[in-house]
Scaffold this active site. Sequence first.
Site, PDB file in Angstrom:
ATOM      1  N   GLY A  46       0.847  -1.185   0.000  1.00 28.57           N
ATOM      2  CA  GLY A  46       0.000   0.000   0.000  1.00 28.57           C
ATOM      3  C   GLY A  46       0.882   1.234   0.000  1.00 28.57           C
ATOM      4  O   GLY A  46       2.003   1.202   0.515  1.00 28.57           O
ATOM      5  N   GLN A  51       3.324  10.009   0.738  1.00 25.88           N
ATOM      6  CA  GLN A  51       4.593   9.326   0.995  1.00 25.88           C
ATOM      7  C   GLN A  51       5.600   9.539  -0.126  1.00 25.88           C
ATOM      8  O   GLN A  51       6.794   9.302   0.069  1.00 25.88           O
ATOM      9  CB  GLN A  51       4.368   7.816   1.178  1.00 25.88           C
ATOM     10  CG  GLN A  51       3.643   7.467   2.463  1.00 25.88           C
ATOM     11  CD  GLN A  51       3.434   5.972   2.570  1.00 25.88           C
ATOM     12  OE1 GLN A  51       2.495   5.419   2.018  1.00 25.88           O
ATOM     13  NE2 GLN A  51       4.318   5.288   3.285  1.00 25.88           N
ATOM     14  N   CYS A  96       5.266  -0.106   7.194  1.00 25.52           N
ATOM     15  CA  CYS A  96       4.985   1.101   6.432  1.00 25.52           C
ATOM     16  C   CYS A  96       6.259   1.477   5.696  1.00 25.52           C
ATOM     17  O   CYS A  96       7.340   1.460   6.285  1.00 25.52           O
ATOM     18  CB  CYS A  96       4.566   2.227   7.384  1.00 25.52           C
ATOM     19  SG  CYS A  96       4.273   3.793   6.547  1.00 25.52           S
ATOM     20  N   LEU A  97       6.137   1.802   4.419  1.00 27.18           N
ATOM     21  CA  LEU A  97       7.337   2.133   3.645  1.00 27.18           C
ATOM     22  C   LEU A  97       8.021   3.390   4.185  1.00 27.18           C
ATOM     23  O   LEU A  97       9.200   3.604   3.916  1.00 27.18           O
ATOM     24  CB  LEU A  97       6.982   2.305   2.161  1.00 27.18           C
ATOM     25  CG  LEU A  97       6.565   1.005   1.436  1.00 27.18           C
ATOM     26  CD1 LEU A  97       6.022   1.306   0.048  1.00 27.18           C
ATOM     27  CD2 LEU A  97       7.713   0.015   1.363  1.00 27.18           C
ATOM     28  N   HIS A 138      -4.879   1.910   7.103  1.00 18.41           N
ATOM     29  CA  HIS A 138      -3.532   2.475   7.266  1.00 18.41           C
ATOM     30  C   HIS A 138      -3.301   3.618   6.273  1.00 18.41           C
ATOM     31  O   HIS A 138      -2.812   4.690   6.631  1.00 18.41           O
ATOM     32  CB  HIS A 138      -2.507   1.346   7.059  1.00 18.41           C
ATOM     33  CG  HIS A 138      -1.070   1.776   7.074  1.00 18.41           C
ATOM     34  ND1 HIS A 138      -0.196   1.380   8.065  1.00 18.41           N
ATOM     35  CD2 HIS A 138      -0.342   2.556   6.227  1.00 18.41           C
ATOM     36  CE1 HIS A 138       0.994   1.907   7.813  1.00 18.41           C
ATOM     37  NE2 HIS A 138       0.945   2.617   6.700  1.00 18.41           N
ATOM     38  N   GLU A 139      -3.692   3.399   5.003  1.00 26.37           N
ATOM     39  CA  GLU A 139      -3.424   4.411   3.967  1.00 26.37           C
ATOM     40  C   GLU A 139      -4.343   5.622   4.124  1.00 26.37           C
ATOM     41  O   GLU A 139      -3.930   6.756   3.853  1.00 26.37           O
ATOM     42  CB  GLU A 139      -3.571   3.803   2.567  1.00 26.37           C
ATOM     43  CG  GLU A 139      -2.636   2.622   2.265  1.00 26.37           C
ATOM     44  CD  GLU A 139      -1.162   2.870   2.549  1.00 26.37           C
ATOM     45  OE1 GLU A 139      -0.721   4.040   2.531  1.00 26.37           O
ATOM     46  OE2 GLU A 139      -0.445   1.892   2.825  1.00 26.37           O
ATOM     47  N   HIS A 142      -2.781   7.942   6.395  1.00 20.66           N
ATOM     48  CA  HIS A 142      -1.746   8.765   5.744  1.00 20.66           C
ATOM     49  C   HIS A 142      -2.350  10.043   5.156  1.00 20.66           C
ATOM     50  O   HIS A 142      -1.728  11.099   5.196  1.00 20.66           O
ATOM     51  CB  HIS A 142      -1.072   7.989   4.605  1.00 20.66           C
ATOM     52  CG  HIS A 142       0.093   7.143   5.054  1.00 20.66           C
ATOM     53  ND1 HIS A 142       1.209   7.664   5.652  1.00 20.66           N
ATOM     54  CD2 HIS A 142       0.304   5.810   4.958  1.00 20.66           C
ATOM     55  CE1 HIS A 142       2.075   6.683   5.914  1.00 20.66           C
ATOM     56  NE2 HIS A 142       1.546   5.540   5.503  1.00 20.66           N
TER      57      HIS A 142
HETATM   58 NI    NI Z   1       2.297   3.602   5.552  1.00 27.58          NI
END
Ligand code: NI
Length: 439
Positions: A46, A51, A96-97, A138-139, A142
């Site tokens: 994701g 990000q 998470c990236l 989660h996204e 963000h």
């Molecule tokens: Ni993330």
Amino acid sequence: MKKLEILTDPNPILREEARAVDIFDGQFQALVDDMVFTMRSSNGIGLAASQVGAIKQIIVAEYEEEEDNDSFPLKVIVNPKIEKVSDEQIFLAEGCLSFPGKELYIKRPQEIEISALDRWGKPIKIKSDGLLARVIEHEIDHLSGVLMIDHIRPVRTVFIGSGTLGVPALEIISDNPQFSLSAVITGSDRPAGRDKILTPTIIAESAERLKMKVLKIDSIKDRKAIEKIKSLEPELIVLADFGQKISEEIINLPKFGILNIHPSLLPKYRGPSPVVSAILAGEKKTGVSIIRINSEIDAGDILAQIEVKIGSRETAEKLKNRLANFGADLLAEVVPYMIAGEITPIKQNPNLASATKIFDKSSGKLSSNESSAEVDRMVRAFSPWPGVYTTRNDKRIFITAAHLDRQKKLIIDSVKPEGKREMRYSEYLAGNQPLTFGE
Ligand code: NI
């Protein structure tokens, strides 16, 4: 398509509120393509536009693994609105990236329903549970500048330990946002080696490398040590490989108690040598337990436990290192559940308990009555310390490596005669009689 740079915490752009998309032009399509490419080439499942520095309400998500029920095809979600979430919440491990290498157990709704636009601006509805729900939640976070660490309340933690078993746990505690590590307590420097050089514990070395405050103490019973620990006001103490009994006064101090990582399947192999003793006993498996300690040694309630197979050629040192890593991961998994009150500790059955003893330098002395299997276990159990030896002409011959062949007969691989270097057994045999043992 190109791989975009992924911003990592604490970049302020990750904290901005994303704007709704209202133009679905070529530039927008190119951004979506780049996001998909970036997610795929970073092994992510994701990604939110902020990000990659584009503060817009765009999410891409994809997880395609054959034979995995959690799989879902590529989703491009624009301007999402949460319609409904389930009351039921579950813990799942999340990455998470923007937090490379970090994994946190976070509680979120099990199901979510959203309305959104697809990449062409057409309205869509998504109803999901399991992994897809988790990714969407989660996204969407963000998009409003919320990161996974915001779901966590760090626990004020003190680490106490001296030996190698605690090293991976200390590393995880110092790095995982679930913990706020206020101090590391370890044994005093001890003389080591032939020259008796004062040497810090391996925990003191790790703590210094991690730039953590270290408190070296001779005895945990010292008034000064107790007052120091009290002044840190720990909510949790993690204890691993310390070798001293902890007083009631300290046990009762932290709200969440003292969690101990013990390298055995408690109640089996309590005491000072669980790894060595399990190998000596010829166990095929052992494990690691997280217990909340009480005033009796290794008798506290069990919060979590995992089984680990013992390799047929595994030494105590290797097994201990593996158990240390499993124990550290298990600790990081258990603590969020514990804080949420979602773990019911299990009492140990004292009838199944077994104790282990302290071994000394002479524990590895062979009597020539041992069977092949026994010698093999001893060589693995007492590696690297104290070593297994037999005596020839008043000189000790250490067996440094051995294994059993298909007929379960002992094959010696290498030896170290007293005062000489370690050598292949074949080399030793060139000038010496074979070492013999009972069958
Ligand atoms: Ni993330």
